[in-house]
Design a protein around this motif. Structure first.
Motif, short mmCIF file in Angstrom:
data_model
loop_
_atom_site.label_atom_id
_atom_site.label_comp_id
_atom_site.label_asym_id
_atom_site.label_seq_id
_atom_site.Cartn_x
_atom_site.Cartn_y
_atom_site.Cartn_z
N ALA A 71 -9.05 10.99 3.61
CA ALA A 71 -8.28 10.11 4.50
C ALA A 71 -9.05 9.90 5.81
O ALA A 71 -8.55 10.19 6.90
CB ALA A 71 -6.90 10.70 4.76
N ASP A 93 0.84 -1.20 0.00
CA ASP A 93 0.00 0.00 0.00
C ASP A 93 0.88 1.25 0.00
O ASP A 93 1.89 1.30 0.71
CB ASP A 93 -0.92 0.02 1.22
N ASP A 105 -4.60 -3.54 3.38
CA ASP A 105 -4.14 -2.17 3.26
C ASP A 105 -3.36 -1.78 4.51
O ASP A 105 -3.10 -2.63 5.38
CB ASP A 105 -5.32 -1.23 3.01
N ALA A 122 -4.13 -0.07 7.20
CA ALA A 122 -4.84 -0.34 8.46
C ALA A 122 -4.87 -1.83 8.76
O ALA A 122 -4.71 -2.25 9.92
CB ALA A 122 -6.26 0.23 8.38
N ARG A 135 -0.72 4.24 0.43
CA ARG A 135 -1.61 5.24 1.05
C ARG A 135 -1.48 5.16 2.56
O ARG A 135 -2.39 4.71 3.25
CB ARG A 135 -3.05 4.97 0.61
N GLN A 136 -0.34 5.64 3.07
CA GLN A 136 -0.09 5.46 4.50
C GLN A 136 -1.04 6.28 5.37
O GLN A 136 -1.19 6.01 6.56
CB GLN A 136 1.36 5.77 4.86
N ASP A 137 -1.72 7.28 4.77
CA ASP A 137 -2.70 8.04 5.54
C ASP A 137 -4.09 7.42 5.48
O ASP A 137 -5.03 7.93 6.09
CB ASP A 137 -2.75 9.50 5.07
N GLY A 138 -4.24 6.33 4.71
CA GLY A 138 -5.52 5.64 4.65
C GLY A 138 -6.53 6.28 3.72
O GLY A 138 -7.74 6.04 3.84
#
Length: 693
Positions: free
Chosen positions: A459, A345, A512, A514, A347-350
């Motif tokens: 996010a 992933d 992902d 999370a 998208r480390q900020d979700g």
């Protein structure tokens, strides 16, 4: 169009041109100090004098006189302008003599030396002596913050800095007090400037009155190697020039790129260079007995191989950070595929963005330059002033043209232009999506409305539902048509669009960010520092990065990588424009380029990646994703994909939209390692005294 003759050469130019612009069309060189193409005309310096045939018997300021002000000859002859006559030469010499009356003539100790407009034009258009022998006036230096150094005795009152802060930056922090000999440029109360774009006054100043305070007395311009590159401090992708001496970056300057940053850069882009030197990871480390110990590359790779061997593919994950380039993410994706894992992933900020929804669902479709074509704007969950300061200057530029209503759903606050604050969260967004709301009619009446959706709206747990409602609003107001796609996603991470283009997201059955927290046995962090490291759990963590930041402190193995100034790397900005950095220097110590680290690691893991050089890697990358080969171009998104987003359902959380950036100056490992950025951050929080001690 208007026809005229300049130095005997006939030329046809638009009738709104000034004489100075018309002269440039025929290649005539006209000196100037106060005139700047992106600022209003001041007509202060009088250096751009020309002779107009049939005009008054005195030279005219070409920056302030338009071609439509000229009159034809008595028999209909074309108006004539002369730039090289004895009258013009004498007038310019006189102006230069006046400008130098009070100038301290301290070139040997001036940081502007070697790249000073006053030096250059004094040589070209001045005289070699002065007739003034009176005492020079002296002006006290002003404190205007930790970034800009002032030596105001040098100031020639061109007012470029005043016009920039007022017109482009949008905050009147500089002005003139006094008249004649007593005139001074000042912040009046000697407070630090607060604009995120204030460093641009250094480039604008034609003399050494405003120079870079951190760079003062560090180097001379002729000592420096100059490398064109791309900024990665935000997702705008500003064109920059990295100046180096030896292995060290000495300063960062803007390069003109009309499509992206014009000729401005943010203060974080300009002054973060000292963070490239400090807290650097320059050798591998392995955690032994609870402490990180220096190790060889072989030891580090063996420790990783042992951890990978003792687990299963579904327990291995990889997260790419905000500064990761396309090449290293591609190499990491290939490595994870070879290990049999789909837990990747970027998208480390979700954020809820997903390449499966189409490229148009996650890029700034109207483009940054296209902001100037829009005629109404809705901002959802973003504050462009701190998330993309240069892009915000473009919004302000369009606002100053007039007839550009702007509304905001989210935090609001000071954005450097007038706007209507509609609400703070999803309730207001839902109203617009359902065809209600007072601002809806304004948006519907616009020919090219634009909707900017920020990461503060995406996010979140309900980010997918918010994305759907935003697309529904865009569809309802006619922002997405065959001729105009006004749906714009504003990113805050330089790596994000490139990662989404690559498909660096969980594969079938993959987790992902999370999902990976606390569920992995081995976790690779490719410069991922914006995570809650406590949630990683007991996973064996491999950190590939440049600085001793949060990820390095949590890591079990550290593999030192190269920063953006130390490698040739591809990035994709928020509008989907493919860009490339160039190597300006080399990484310190044993640090290596990230793709090379992953290639060497793959060999030890028994899954050798099929490339041995950057050229081979790029050949594979371009074969799979051809658009990465088209540098400085944008592969447009398909408008139908935006309309498809409107079908996304989901429940909305009533919580307000909050900007993901709490501190403009400390958003990534490089910035957090910078003493300059730390001082700016403390000043912005009010922890330092505003005035100089």
């Amino acid at each position: 169009m208007a026809k005229l003759k300049i130095d005997g050469i006939e030329v046809e130019v638009p009738d709104h041109y000034t004489l100075l612009q018309a002269a440039e069309e025929v290649g005539a060189v006209i000196p100037r100090f106060c005139f700047h193409e992106r600022l209003s005309v001041a007509g202060n310096c009088r250096m751009c004098l020309v002779e107009v045939k049939g005009g008054p018997p005195k030279p005219q300021a070409s920056c302030a006189m338009g071609v439509r002000d000229l009159r034809p000859g008595p028999n209909g002859e074309l108006p004539e302008v002369f730039t090289k006559t004895p009258m013009v030469k004498k007038a310019r010499e006189g102006v230069m003599e006046f400008l130098l009356i009070n100038h301290p003539l301290d070139c040997p100790i001036c940081d502007q030396g070697g790249e000073c407009d006053l030096q250059d034009q004094a040589m070209a258009f001045g005289v070699d002596s002065s007739r003034f022998h009176e005492n020079k006036r002296a002006v006290e230096d002003k404190y205007i913050g930790p970034l800009v150094k002032t030596i105001m005795t040098r100031c020639i009152h061109c007012t470029r800095c005043v016009r920039f802060t007022t017109e482009v930056a949008g905050i009147s922090e500089l002005g003139a007090t006094g008249r004649g000999e007593d005139m001074e440029i000042t912040t009046y109360l000697e407070r630090a400037m607060t604009s995120e774009l204030q460093g641009n006054v250094i480039d604008l100043c034609p003399v050494g009155a405003l120079t870079s305070k951190p760079y003062a007395f560090q180097a001379r311009p002729w000592e420096l190697g100059k490398t064109q590159s791309i900024d990665v401090m935000d997702a705008v992708g500003s064109a920059i020039r990295v100046d180096t001496r030896g292995r060290e970056v000495m300063r960062i300057l803007p390069i003109v790129n009309e499509a992206v940053n014009e000729e401005w850069i943010s203060d974080k882009t300009r002054f973060v260079w000292d963070g490239l030197r400090t807290q650097r990871l320059d050798r591998p480390y392995v955690r032994k007995g609870g402490r990180l110990q220096p190790a060889s590359w072989t030891e580090a790779f063996q420790a990783i191989a042992a951890a990978v061997k003792n687990t299963s593919p579904e327990k291995i994950g990889a997260i790419a950070g905000d500064l990761a380039s396309v090449e290293e993410m591609y190499a990491l994706k290939k490595l994870m595929q070879s290990l049999g894992s789909t837990n990747i992933d970027c998208r480390q900020d979700g954020t809820a963005l997903d390449p499966a929804l189409g490229r148009a669902s996650y890029i700034f479709n109207p483009t940054i330059e296209g902001i100037e074509q829009a005629d109404a704007l809705l901002i959802i969950g973003a504050n462009p002033r701190i998330e993309a300061a240069v892009l915000n200057a473009r919004i302000r530029k369009r606002w100053r043209m007039g007839a550009f209503p702007i509304s905001v759903i989210g935090e609001g606050g000071e954005m450097r232009y007038d706007h209507t604050h509609l609400g703070t969260g999803t309730e207001t967004l839902a109203e617009l999506a359902e065809g209600r709301g007072t601002f809806l009619s304004v948006l519907r009446n616009a020919q090219r409305p634009m909707v900017i959706v920020g990461q503060g709206a995406l996010a979140r747990a309900d980010g997918r539902a918010v994305l759907g409602r935003a697309a529904k609003v865009a569809h309802a107001i006619g922002a997405v048509t065959a001729e105009w796609n006004g749906f714009a996603v504003l990113h805050t991470a330089a790596s994000r669009v490139g990662g989404l283009d690559l498909g660096f997201v969980p594969g079938e059955g993959g987790k992902d960010v999370a999902g990976m927290m606390g569920a992995m046995d081995v976790l690779f962090l490719l410069g991922a520092d914006e995570l809650d490291m406590n949630r990683i759990g007991s996973a064996f963590t491999v950190y590939i990065g440049t600085h001793g930041d949060a990820g390095a402190h949590r890591a079990d193995v550290i593999l030192p990588g190269a920063a953006y100034t130390e490698k040739s790397a591809t990035y994709v900005n928020t509008e989907g424009r493919v860009q490339m950095t160039n190597r300006a220097g080399f990484a310190p110590g044993d640090a290596r380029e990230d793709w090379a680290i992953l290639r060497a690691l793959s060999d030890v893991l028994g899954h050798k990646l099929p490339f041995d050089s950057l050229q081979q890697l790029r050949a594979m990358l371009y074969a799979e994703h051809p658009h990465f080969a088209a540098l400085d171009s944008i592969e447009p998104g398909i408008a139908g994909h935006v309309l498809g987003l409107a079908d996304l359902g989901g429940t909305l959380d009533p919580a307000p939209f909050l900007s993901p950036i709490k501190d403009f100056y400390l958003t990534n490992p490089i910035a957090r390692a910078s003493a300059i950025m730390a001082e700016c951050s403390a000043l912005a929080r009010g922890e330092l005294k505003q005035a100089a001690e």
